[in-house]
Design a protein around this motif. Structure first.
Motif, PDB file in Angstrom:
ATOM      1  N   ASP A  25       0.839  -1.203   0.000  1.00  0.00           N
ATOM      2  CA  ASP A  25       0.000   0.000   0.000  1.00  0.00           C
ATOM      3  C   ASP A  25       0.876   1.256   0.000  1.00  0.00           C
ATOM      4  O   ASP A  25       0.543   2.261  -0.644  1.00  0.00           O
ATOM      5  CB  ASP A  25      -0.929   0.009   1.216  1.00  0.00           C
ATOM      6  CG  ASP A  25      -1.947  -1.124   1.179  1.00  0.00           C
ATOM      7  OD1 ASP A  25      -2.271  -1.591   0.069  1.00  0.00           O
ATOM      8  OD2 ASP A  25      -2.412  -1.529   2.257  1.00  0.00           O
ATOM      9  N   LEU A  26       1.983   1.200   0.740  1.00  0.00           N
ATOM     10  CA  LEU A  26       2.922   2.332   0.733  1.00  0.00           C
ATOM     11  C   LEU A  26       3.498   2.540  -0.665  1.00  0.00           C
ATOM     12  O   LEU A  26       3.651   3.678  -1.124  1.00  0.00           O
ATOM     13  CB  LEU A  26       4.055   2.081   1.737  1.00  0.00           C
ATOM     14  CG  LEU A  26       3.682   1.991   3.221  1.00  0.00           C
ATOM     15  CD1 LEU A  26       4.929   1.687   4.048  1.00  0.00           C
ATOM     16  CD2 LEU A  26       3.035   3.290   3.693  1.00  0.00           C
ATOM     17  N   VAL A  27       3.809   1.438  -1.339  1.00  0.00           N
ATOM     18  CA  VAL A  27       4.340   1.527  -2.703  1.00  0.00           C
ATOM     19  C   VAL A  27       3.291   2.107  -3.642  1.00  0.00           C
ATOM     20  O   VAL A  27       3.597   2.975  -4.476  1.00  0.00           O
ATOM     21  CB  VAL A  27       4.803   0.148  -3.201  1.00  0.00           C
ATOM     22  CG1 VAL A  27       5.141   0.199  -4.692  1.00  0.00           C
ATOM     23  CG2 VAL A  27       6.009  -0.329  -2.419  1.00  0.00           C
ATOM     24  N   ASN A  28       2.056   1.654  -3.520  1.00  0.00           N
ATOM     25  CA  ASN A  28       1.005   2.162  -4.399  1.00  0.00           C
ATOM     26  C   ASN A  28       0.786   3.659  -4.194  1.00  0.00           C
ATOM     27  O   ASN A  28       0.560   4.397  -5.156  1.00  0.00           O
ATOM     28  CB  ASN A  28      -0.306   1.396  -4.172  1.00  0.00           C
ATOM     29  CG  ASN A  28      -0.730   0.621  -5.402  1.00  0.00           C
ATOM     30  OD1 ASN A  28      -0.280   0.904  -6.503  1.00  0.00           O
ATOM     31  ND2 ASN A  28      -1.603  -0.357  -5.234  1.00  0.00           N
ATOM     32  N   ALA A  29       0.864   4.111  -2.947  1.00  0.00           N
ATOM     33  CA  ALA A  29       0.733   5.542  -2.671  1.00  0.00           C
ATOM     34  C   ALA A  29       1.896   6.315  -3.300  1.00  0.00           C
ATOM     35  O   ALA A  29       1.699   7.386  -3.891  1.00  0.00           O
ATOM     36  CB  ALA A  29       0.682   5.783  -1.166  1.00  0.00           C
TER      37      ALA A  29
END
Length: 228
Positions: A25-29
């Motif tokens: 999720d951090l990567v997607n953000a």
């Protein structure tokens, strides 16, 4: 290992898996903000993405160290060993994805505030980013659900990213004789390549799903893993 200790150990392992997958999720953000920075040539936003990569690195180090400690203290059985090994690979893929977002964002200041951009090339790079976000989300779900078919479908999804990357290369060749436009196109090709690598890392996570479920590691067949 007593039953109480076994239950505590399983709960800890499940929590570590959740923390690792939340790193996606951090990567997607980060990727969402990276695409916004590319679309608007927003140097300040690009700098924020670079600075925020510390969060992804911090997640990697925290969960990695906890998994190693679990290995050292709990003598996990074979199935748990597979999961821990897979999670260590997933963490590395997540860290690499964050680094690729950083690589793209470091390119943005090089092209100036008002670069001689080619609209078609920008559209394809943004499409690559959108498709790659889909890949990341699907990789997370496949791992969480131990869904091998969903994991294998990542190869088909990644083919879209690879095709868009090839279109960017074709457009760069056709960009014309203007030196500034050629320089901008070469910079954007590097950005497209970095996004393509994020997609490849998502496929790598899918391969770990199959390993956890079957106990066998085999690379999925796609452009980044040729069969010949």
């Amino acid at each position: 290992m007593s039953e109480a200790v076994r239950v505590q150990y399983q709960e800890e392992l499940a929590q570590l898996e959740g923390s690792a997958l939340d790193g996606l999720d951090l990567v997607n953000a980060a990727l969402t903000r990276t695409m916004e920075a590319v679309e608007h040539q927003d140097v300040e936003l690009a700098q924020l993405v670079v600075a925020d990569d510390d969060r992804i690195d911090g997640r990697y180090l925290e969960v990695h160290q906890s998994l190693i400690a679990l290995l050292a203290t709990q003598s996990p059985v074979a199935t748990d060993l597979r999961l821990i090994s897979a999670l260590l690979h997933v963490l590395k893929s997540i860290e690499r994805m964050g680094d690729q977002c950083v690589n793209v964002c470091k390119l943005i200041p090089l092209s100036g505030n008002e670069p001689p951009a080619d609209e078609g090339m920008v559209e394809r790079i943004l499409a690559m980013g959108g498709q790659t976000r889909t890949l990341i989300g699907q990789a997370k779900r496949a791992f969480a659900e131990r869904n091998v078919e969903m994991a294998r479908d990542l190869v088909r999804q990644d083919d879209v990213v690879d095709d868009l990357n090839r279109e960017c290369f074709r457009l760069a060749l056709e960009i014309g004789d203007d030196a500034d436009r050629r320089e901008w196109a070469m910079t954007m090709l590097l950005a497209a390549r970095a996004i393509e690598r994020v997609g490849d890392n998502a496929v790598d996570i899918g391969e770990q799903v199959a390993f956890v479920v079957t106990g066998l590691f085999r690379e999925f067949e796609d452009a980044s893993h040729p069969t010949q």
